[in-house]
Scaffold this motif. Structure first.
Motif, PDB file in Angstrom:
ATOM      1  N   SER A   1      -1.400   1.224 -10.875  1.00  0.00           N
ATOM      2  CA  SER A   1      -0.172   0.554 -10.971  1.00  0.00           C
ATOM      3  C   SER A   1       0.655   1.812 -11.303  1.00  0.00           C
ATOM      4  CB  SER A   1      -0.214  -0.493 -12.135  1.00  0.00           C
ATOM      5  OG  SER A   1      -0.763  -1.706 -11.980  1.00  0.00           O
TER       6      SER A   1
ATOM      7  N   LEU B   1      -4.908  -0.231 -13.897  1.00  0.00           N
ATOM      8  CA  LEU B   1      -3.623   0.246 -14.515  1.00  0.00           C
ATOM      9  C   LEU B   1      -3.286   1.856 -13.808  1.00  0.00           C
ATOM     10  CD1 LEU B   1      -3.859  -0.614 -18.292  1.00  0.00           C
ATOM     11  CD2 LEU B   1      -2.531  -1.722 -16.272  1.00  0.00           C
TER      12      LEU B   1
ATOM     13  N   ALA C   1      -5.212   0.552 -21.676  1.00  0.00           N
ATOM     14  CA  ALA C   1      -3.763   1.269 -21.670  1.00  0.00           C
ATOM     15  C   ALA C   1      -3.826   2.135 -22.891  1.00  0.00           C
ATOM     16  CB  ALA C   1      -2.691   0.169 -21.877  1.00  0.00           C
TER      17      ALA C   1
ATOM     18  N   SER D   1     -10.160  -2.334 -15.690  1.00  0.00           N
ATOM     19  CA  SER D   1      -8.989  -2.299 -16.327  1.00  0.00           C
ATOM     20  C   SER D   1      -8.262  -1.087 -15.921  1.00  0.00           C
ATOM     21  CB  SER D   1      -9.031  -2.772 -17.659  1.00  0.00           C
ATOM     22  OG  SER D   1      -9.499  -3.849 -18.049  1.00  0.00           O
TER      23      SER D   1
ATOM     24  N   VAL E   1       0.630  -3.549 -17.953  1.00  0.00           N
ATOM     25  CA  VAL E   1      -0.360  -4.590 -18.524  1.00  0.00           C
ATOM     26  C   VAL E   1       0.182  -5.941 -18.326  1.00  0.00           C
ATOM     27  CG1 VAL E   1      -1.531  -5.148 -20.708  1.00  0.00           C
ATOM     28  CG2 VAL E   1      -1.354  -2.830 -20.151  1.00  0.00           C
TER      29      VAL E   1
ATOM     30  N   LEU F   1      -7.333  -4.915 -20.489  1.00  0.00           N
ATOM     31  CA  LEU F   1      -6.124  -4.062 -19.915  1.00  0.00           C
ATOM     32  C   LEU F   1      -5.494  -3.522 -21.242  1.00  0.00           C
ATOM     33  CD1 LEU F   1      -5.051  -6.698 -17.292  1.00  0.00           C
ATOM     34  CD2 LEU F   1      -5.317  -4.348 -16.815  1.00  0.00           C
TER      35      LEU F   1
ATOM     36  N   LEU G   1       3.604   1.621 -19.612  1.00  0.00           N
ATOM     37  CA  LEU G   1       2.250   0.894 -19.662  1.00  0.00           C
ATOM     38  C   LEU G   1       2.056  -0.589 -19.894  1.00  0.00           C
ATOM     39  CD1 LEU G   1      -0.579   3.500 -20.527  1.00  0.00           C
ATOM     40  CD2 LEU G   1      -0.087   2.150 -18.332  1.00  0.00           C
TER      41      LEU G   1
END
Length: 259
Positions: free
Chosen positions: A131, A128, A197, A124, A252, A193, A248
Motif C-alpha cells: 500500500s 501495508l 503498522a 500484514s 490500515v 494490520l 498508515l
C-alpha cells in the motif's frame, strides 16, 4: 540507523532468460561466483522499474521482511554479440551499463495462495508495504512471492511507484490511498494490520527513507523524457514515502475494509 550497503558486481556469464517475467529478467553469474536474477535497464519499463525494485526491496528489508540481496550489476557489450535470440540480443544491447540484480534463491518455490504458508504478521506487513509503495503486482495471478527454507521471500517490486511514469502529475498521488489493495494475494491472511503498522513506524523514519533513496544511482535518474532534475526526483520519492508513512492509519483502515 545502520547504513545500507549495496555491492556492485560484474556480470561474467549470461545463463538464460526467465520468461515468466514480463520484462524478461535473466539468470546470470557474477564475478563473485554467485548467481543472480538480473533486471535489465533496457526492458519495457526501463530504469524506473529498477528504481522501484531498489526502493521497494530495501524498504521491505528495513521492516523485517525477507528480500534476496540486491546488488548493482555491470553489464558490458560482449553478451549481446554472442546471443542468438534477437529479442534477447536487443535487450542485452540496450542494457549495457548498470543494472540491478537479486541473489538467486536456488530451490525456492513460487508462493501458492492455496497451499503456501504466510503468518498473519508477515502478511500484514507485506500488505501495508505494498500500500505504501503502490505495488499493483502482488495478486493471486502473479504473487511475486517465494517460499524458501520455510520462509516467505519478496521479489519483484518493479511495478511500484507507478506515479513516476508521469512526473507532471505525481503530486496528485500524495492525497490518494491504494484501493487496488483489494486484489492483494495476502489480504485475507493480513489479520494483524494495526500491529504491523506499529512495527513499520518503529522501523521506518525519514532518515531511513532518505538513506534508501540516496542509493539510487545518478544515471538511473537521468532521462530525456523526465521533467524533473535528479535531485527533484529524489525529493519526490522521499516526500511520497514520508506522506505514506504518515497515512498508515488510513492504509490500515482501507485494507481492513477491503478484507
Amino acid at each position: 540507523m545502520k547504513p545500507i550497503e549495496i555491492r556492485t558486481v560484474d556480470v561474467v556469464q549470461y545463463l538464460k532468460p526467465l520468461r515468466e517475467g514480463g520484462s524478461l529478467p535473466g539468470l546470470v553469474k557474477a564475478d563473485d561466483e554467485f548467481l543472480y536474477v538480473i533486471k535489465f535497464r533496457g526492458a519495457g519499463q526501463g530504469k524506473k522499474a529498477l528504481i522501484a525494485e531498489l526502493i521497494g526491496g530495501e524498504l521491505a528489508r528495513a521492516i523485517g521482511l525477507h528480500v534476496p540481496e540486491i546488488v548493482f550489476m555491470n553489464l558490458d557489450d560482449t553478451f549481446s554479440k554472442t546471443e542468438p535470440d534477437e529479442e534477447i540480443q536487443d535487450l542485452l544491447k540496450f542494457s549495457v551499463g548498470l543494472n540491478l540484480g537479486l541473489h538467486f534463491l536456488s530451490g525456492a518455490i513460487v508462493y501458492d495462495p492455496l497451499v503456501s504458508i504466510a503468518d498473519p504478521m508477515t502478511a500484514s506487513k507485506v500488505v501495508l508495504l505494498d500500500s505504501m509503495i503502490s505495488n499493483i503486482d502482488r495478486t493471486a495471478k502473479n504473487t511475486n512471492l517465494l517460499n524458501w527454507h520455510k520462509e516467505l521471500w519478496l521479489i519483484d517490486h518493479g511495478s511500484s511507484f507507478y506515479f513516476h511514469h508521469n512526473w507532471a502529475t505525481w503530486e496528485t498521488h500524495l492525497s490518494r490511498t491504494f484501493p487496488a489493495i483489494k486484489d492483494h494475494v495476502l489480504l485475507e491472511r493480513a489479520t494483524k494490520l494495526e500491529e504491523a503498522a506499529t512495527e513499520i513506524e518503529n522501523r521506518i523514519d525519514p532518515a531511513t527513507i532518505a538513506e534508501i533513496v540516496s542509493k539510487i544511482p545518478e544515471e538511473w535518474l537521468n532521462s530525456e523524457t523526465d521533467t524533473l532534475s535528479p535531485d527533484a526526483i529524489r525529493a519526490a520519492y522521499i516526500q511520497f514515502l514520508e506522506t505514506r508513512l504518515s497515512q498508515l492509519n488510513l492504509l490500515v483502515k482501507e485494507a481492513k475494509n477491503a478484507r
